[in-house]
Design an enzyme around this catalytic site. Structure first.
Site, PDB file in Angstrom:
ATOM      1  N   PHE A   1       0.208   2.044  11.140  1.00  0.00           N
ATOM      2  CA  PHE A   1       0.435   3.003  10.070  1.00  0.00           C
ATOM      3  C   PHE A   1       0.233   4.408  10.641  1.00  0.00           C
ATOM      4  CE2 PHE A   1      -0.545   5.436   6.199  1.00  0.00           C
ATOM      5  CZ  PHE A   1       0.595   5.132   5.477  1.00  0.00           C
TER       6      PHE A   1
ATOM      7  N   ASP B   1      -7.738  -2.198  12.081  1.00  0.00           N
ATOM      8  CA  ASP B   1      -7.470  -1.682  10.737  1.00  0.00           C
ATOM      9  C   ASP B   1      -7.035  -2.869   9.874  1.00  0.00           C
ATOM     10  OD1 ASP B   1      -6.311  -0.661   8.415  1.00  0.00           O
ATOM     11  OD2 ASP B   1      -5.392   1.048   9.418  1.00  0.00           O
TER      12      ASP B   1
ATOM     13  N   TYR C   1      -7.737  -0.175  -2.080  1.00  0.00           N
ATOM     14  CA  TYR C   1      -6.849  -0.050  -3.243  1.00  0.00           C
ATOM     15  C   TYR C   1      -5.630  -0.961  -3.168  1.00  0.00           C
ATOM     16  CZ  TYR C   1      -5.202   3.576   0.005  1.00  0.00           C
ATOM     17  OH  TYR C   1      -4.816   4.273   1.121  1.00  0.00           O
ATOM     18  N   LYS C   2      -5.523  -1.712  -2.089  1.00  0.00           N
ATOM     19  CA  LYS C   2      -4.395  -2.639  -1.989  1.00  0.00           C
ATOM     20  C   LYS C   2      -4.817  -3.991  -2.565  1.00  0.00           C
ATOM     21  CE  LYS C   2      -2.646  -0.247   2.127  1.00  0.00           C
ATOM     22  NZ  LYS C   2      -1.400   0.289   1.558  1.00  0.00           N
TER      23      LYS C   2
ATOM     24  N   ARG D   1       9.937  -3.689   0.736  1.00  0.00           N
ATOM     25  CA  ARG D   1       8.688  -4.448   0.866  1.00  0.00           C
ATOM     26  C   ARG D   1       8.322  -5.145  -0.444  1.00  0.00           C
ATOM     27  NH1 ARG D   1       3.616  -1.073   3.094  1.00  0.00           N
ATOM     28  NH2 ARG D   1       3.758  -0.219   0.983  1.00  0.00           N
TER      29      ARG D   1
END
Lengths: 398, 398
Positions: free
Chosen positions: B114, B185, B210-211, B357
């Site tokens: 990312f 990560d 938050y995912k 996605r």
């Protein structure tokens, strides 16, 4: 129209039976903040989920709300952004400022600065290596210590312990004359009195929002970068939301325009929403009147306490121009005295080694509250109510 | 007792008329989170104000809640702490790891990482100077690129675009064999499947909440430091709450014990409260079952879409062992296709240049939702519903 302080007081959900003299540490709950955060949770996060970033304007909160804080600190529009904690913002400001001063390696600060500012500077100097150093002097010696070796002068305008206020304009001028940049920490200034970052020529300014701005525990910090530096300051904490095009997902960092480059990661939307609602309190408030009333309340408290409690020693300057919005007294048993006072429903706080702190916040604090606080403090001292083992055992306090 | 996925679904306040396939970007609202945040605002902040830091346990939230995340990622108790954003936690992990490797100056990562991880590494290398560099290779070339020059291998386990999953254990072994440290990560791993940071020997791990952990927009990040490094890792971002005695207000930084030193500033209490409530969802959930069900849903989606939409090219590996919990397809008009799909109430997202996605989250996603999503996608493709100017104009998307 003069500020209606009864009306502003009614905007807060104040704890019952409490005289709150700690708004300099954590402001109380603005009624609008509960409603707003509830709405963000159920109507935005709940119903929009991911689309809230665009549809509810979450992505723009750091600059949109940052601008409202900018108005309170005298910033040019578009030059304040929110995010992270004050510690992180201090690091960002210092790192960018040092990089703009390649020939100098000294950060000058004072021993009255809040420790996290010093710690972050220390950590940055360690990471930079190569002779970078943090130099600290007593607050009264700062002006004299500004010399040609100083890259950055980093000061907190109001001392978190004593409430002593630096002369921001004069020290900024002095630093600039010596060729240094200045980073001001406005933690105890923003919302306490009028600040003029543009007029005083500050290069960078940072601050927190949970004190006089009432954003709630852990509210986001802010950073101001003077327009003349906005396109040249390089962010050391180069996060994706400070990228020129975050959603291009480039492999290489390119800073965003202006202060937006000081954004780092995903903003804390719930905290931002609480802050945004809390700022509505300022809509019909004149900061000059807030300052005048704060000084009235402080003077009332100082004279009342000095008359009633001779064992307490004033730690705050007597000259109003040298004060922020808090008054501090010293006593070797300060911790226990504060415990006894809190037991009576008067909330201030304690700072090691011997400081009793009291914050004066006209938005919700009245003269009769100050009078009652003085009476309680006098009763604590007269009756030695603090002299109990449970009060004298120090817990972790904030 | 097998996991009751109907029961877990009932714990979420899901938007009506929506099939939500974007929990890999922002999880939906857990019902308990609204109630809990409301309570923190009115009963804690409102009634306790400053005393909430002790009385309501706010100060311990970063480690208390961190430990619950630690259980989900296979960490030893007491070695995970929450705070800041993922970008900041990446910076902290990298800075500490590099300092532990004085003879080497290369951070190795891959081009599928990312961007913020790469940007933060780039910023750190600039601050360090002296030949520090970020080296990136394609994901498939990582193993081969690990050589004796590498100080730190920094990888995201699951690729945010393709959903390709690295072999965490094998790459960690390989890096250790080459004398390097590893920072993982886990943004797309924590809450998606079982992670074993202790068993795989990770040196540092970071992630967001938050995912798949459903903490809400801007929820705090986490950092894990392996016990063998916990007392030696020096924090570069040395904030006051990572100090051994924050309330001693020393002028000099001394790191706190263990991972507590990775705390920086004042924790975002509202966001932490939302996260804490969101974690209750996991109380009666078996992560092995979550993984099995996620793969079932993914396989169902892949075969359904491939049968119905021949123009979409699978971007995710077919081998389940090489997948995370998302499935991606490529199409040159991916952005417009996603807009058309969202208009039908099926929410996935788009990642430049051409990736659609879809996240699979068994806690609240059912087989019938997947079937319906396939049917909608087929209709979008068959009817060329995406071929509208307003869908093809790219807005800023998250």
């Amino acid at each position: 129209m003069p500020t209606d302080f009864d009306a502003t007081r009614a905007l807060f959900d104040l704890p019952e039976g409490v005289i709150y003299l700690d708004g300099n540490s954590l402001g109380p709950l603005p009624r609008a903040a509960s409603a707003r955060v509830g709405q963000v949770m159920t109507q935005e996060w709940g119903k929009m989920v991911i689309t809230g970033w665009n549809r509810a304007g979450w992505m723009e909160m750091p600059s949109r709300i940052g601008d409202r804080i900018g108005q309170l600190i005298g910033a040019e529009p578009g030059h304040v952004v929110l995010g992270d904690t004050l510690s992180i913002k201090v690091y960002q400001a210092l790192a960018s400022a040092l990089e703009m001063m390649p020939g100098r390696r000294v950060i000058l600060s004072d021993t009255g600065n809040f420790p996290t500012d010093l710690y972050m500077a220390e950590g940055l100097c360690r990471t930079l290596g190569d002779g970078y150093e943090l130099r600290t002097v007593p607050p009264a010696d700062v002006e004299e210590a500004i010399d040609g070796s100083v890259a950055v002068l980093m000061l907190t305008e109001v001392d978190y312990r004593t409430g002593r206020r630096h002369d921001m304009a004069a020290l900024t001028r002095r630093a600039h004359a010596a060729g240094a940049l200045v980073v001001w920490d406005l933690a105890h200034s923003a919302g306490a009195f009028a600040v003029d970052v543009a007029g005083t020529g500050a290069d960078f300014a940072v601050g927190c929002t949970y004190k006089y701005l009432n954003a709630g525990p852990g509210g986001p910090a802010f950073i101001y970068v003077a327009p003349r530096h906005a396109e040249t300051a390089r962010p050391a904490l180069s996060g994706w939301l400070g990228h020129e095009e975050p959603f291009a997902f480039d492999l290489t960092y390119r800073p965003a325009r202006g202060v937006e480059r000081m954004r780092v990661g995903t903003p804390p939307v719930l905290q931002m929403a609480a802050l945004e609602a809390a700022l509505d309190v300022w809509d019909h408030v004149d900061m000059g009147e807030v300052r005048a009333r704060s000084l009235e309340l402080q003077d009332r408290f100082i004279s009342g306490v000095e008359a009633a409690c001779p064992d307490l020693e004033l730690a705050t300057p007597r000259d109003p121009a040298e004060r922020g919005s808090q008054v501090s007294f010293r006593h070797p048993e300060g911790y226990a005295i504060m415990q006894a006072l809190i037991a009576r429903g008067v909330i201030g706080d304690f700072r090691a080694p011997d400081i009793l702190r009291f914050g004066f916040t006209p938005l919700y604090l009245r003269a009769q509250d100050v009078d009652a606080a003085i009476a309680h403090l006098a009763a604590v001292m007269d009756g030695r109510e603090w002299d109990r083992p449970d009060y004298r055992t120090r817990a972790r306090v904030t």
